[in-house]
Design an enzyme around this catalytic site. Structure first.
Site, short mmCIF file in Angstrom:
data_model
loop_
_atom_site.label_atom_id
_atom_site.label_comp_id
_atom_site.label_asym_id
_atom_site.label_seq_id
_atom_site.Cartn_x
_atom_site.Cartn_y
_atom_site.Cartn_z
N PRO A 2 102.53 72.30 1.11
CA PRO A 2 102.45 72.76 2.50
C PRO A 2 103.81 72.73 3.21
O PRO A 2 104.42 71.69 3.36
CB PRO A 2 101.49 71.77 3.15
CG PRO A 2 100.78 71.10 2.02
CD PRO A 2 101.73 71.11 0.89
N GLU A 3 104.26 73.90 3.61
CA GLU A 3 105.46 74.05 4.44
C GLU A 3 104.99 74.58 5.79
O GLU A 3 103.80 74.52 6.09
CB GLU A 3 106.46 74.99 3.75
CG GLU A 3 106.80 74.53 2.32
CD GLU A 3 107.76 75.45 1.59
OE1 GLU A 3 108.52 76.17 2.25
OE2 GLU A 3 107.74 75.46 0.35
N ARG A 111 97.91 62.54 -5.28
CA ARG A 111 99.14 61.84 -5.66
C ARG A 111 99.55 60.78 -4.63
O ARG A 111 100.55 60.09 -4.83
CB ARG A 111 100.26 62.84 -5.88
CG ARG A 111 100.04 63.56 -7.20
CD ARG A 111 100.87 64.79 -7.31
NE ARG A 111 102.28 64.49 -7.43
CZ ARG A 111 103.22 65.42 -7.52
NH1 ARG A 111 102.88 66.69 -7.49
NH2 ARG A 111 104.46 65.10 -7.65
N ARG A 150 130.51 73.34 6.71
CA ARG A 150 129.71 72.50 5.82
C ARG A 150 129.86 72.94 4.37
O ARG A 150 129.71 74.12 4.06
CB ARG A 150 128.25 72.51 6.26
CG ARG A 150 128.09 72.16 7.74
CD ARG A 150 126.65 72.00 8.06
NE ARG A 150 126.09 70.97 7.22
CZ ARG A 150 126.09 69.69 7.53
NH1 ARG A 150 126.64 69.29 8.64
NH2 ARG A 150 125.56 68.82 6.72
#
Length: 269
Positions: A2-3, A111, A150
């Site tokens: 799930p995102e 899990r 970055r």
DNA sequence: CCGCCGCCCTGCTTGC
DNA sequence: TGCAAGCAGGGCGGCG
């Protein structure tokens, strides 16, 4: 896993089914999945009404009438599923909220990586999370600023929840493919046009996935237990060796930031 | 502050 | 056929 689109879909489903209900029972069967805050008992939520449900990053947020909130992280295999009064427990259920009408919200996770937190009023639980990619705050200029100077690979930056919040491995791979950017490129090496393409691609991929109620590559189901539809629209994720939908070259898989990374060597630069 | 790495966990797939 | 190794990966804590 799930995102943003999956958690948003779950939250919308929960909004339709449990907002307004009063909590009559709490059953925490596996304590590590829902540790109570110091000095607070889970039983203190009994009698509270659920007044709202939303999403922040990949967290589902249930707001209670006291101003407290239940914040759930599903990680990879966690599920939040609403069950009717006489339905048997969803397999792998570790936390159950029972409502006054006999329905239940089951938090299941084979899990046991998922977590449910009870957040107190005013507690800044999301202070470290970055901008929501589907909000007006996620502008191309803001995104350009995040990448400036970055050295970290662009894919690792997309997965860093302190920058943009809600993108996971699937949508990072898909957005980079759509923007034709190689996942390992140092963030600061992206040109402004490339960053703008990636910004567009992130928004586009997330919106399309949301329209299809998320991606079910294996485990994900929504609050009604239904699978999403975006797994049929994936361009690269999990497509090792299959032809690139844009140029026909075989999709490769590498490992980047400890994550499987699927991409096209020919057209992602 | 930044970047990197290991850990948690179980079910499914792969290979010998 | 059976077993073991490999893989899936989000968030967090530790380290340099």
């Amino acid at each position: 896993m799930p995102e943003l689109p999956e958690v948003e879909t779950i939250a919308r489903g929960l909004a339709a089914t449990i907002v307004g209900k009063r909590i009559a029972r709490v059953d925490v069967r596996l304590k590590k999945m829902a540790p109570a805050p110091p000095g607070v008992r889970w039983s203190s939520v009994v009698g509270e009404r659920v007044i709202g449900i939303g999403r922040r990053a990949k967290y589902a947020v249930l707001t209670l009438e006291s101003g407290r909130a239940l914040v759930t992280s599903l990680r990879m295999t966690g599920r939040l599923v609403v069950q009717r009064p006489h339905e048997t427990d969803y397999p792998g259920t570790h936390v159950v909220l029972g409502f006054d009408d006999g329905s239940r919200l089951s938090f299941a996770d084979v899990r046991t990586f998922g977590r449910m937190r009870l957040v107190l009023p005013g507690e800044p639980w999301d202070a470290e999370l970055g901008v929501e990619p589907l909000s007006t705050g996620f502008t191309p200029e803001a995104f350009i600023g995040m990448l400036r100077g970055r050295t970290t690979p662009i894919k690792a930056l997309l997965l860093d929840q302190r920058r943009v919040a809600g993108i996971g491995n699937i949508y990072a791979c898909e957005a980079l493919w759509e923007a034709r950017i190689r996942p390992s490129r140092p963030s600061r090496a992206l040109t402004k046009p490339a960053i703008r393409r990636l910004h567009n691609a992130i928004v586009d991929v997330l919106e399309r996935a949301l329209d299809l109620r998320g991606t079910s590559v294996d485990d994900y189901v929504d609050a009604e237990g239904l699978r999403g539809g975006f797994q049929n629209a994936l361009a690269v994720y999990g497509r090792l060796g299959e032809p690139c939908l844009r140029c026909g070259a075989p999709i490769v898989r590498t490992v980047l930031a400890q994550r499987g990374t699927w991409w096209c060597r020919a057209c992602q630069r």
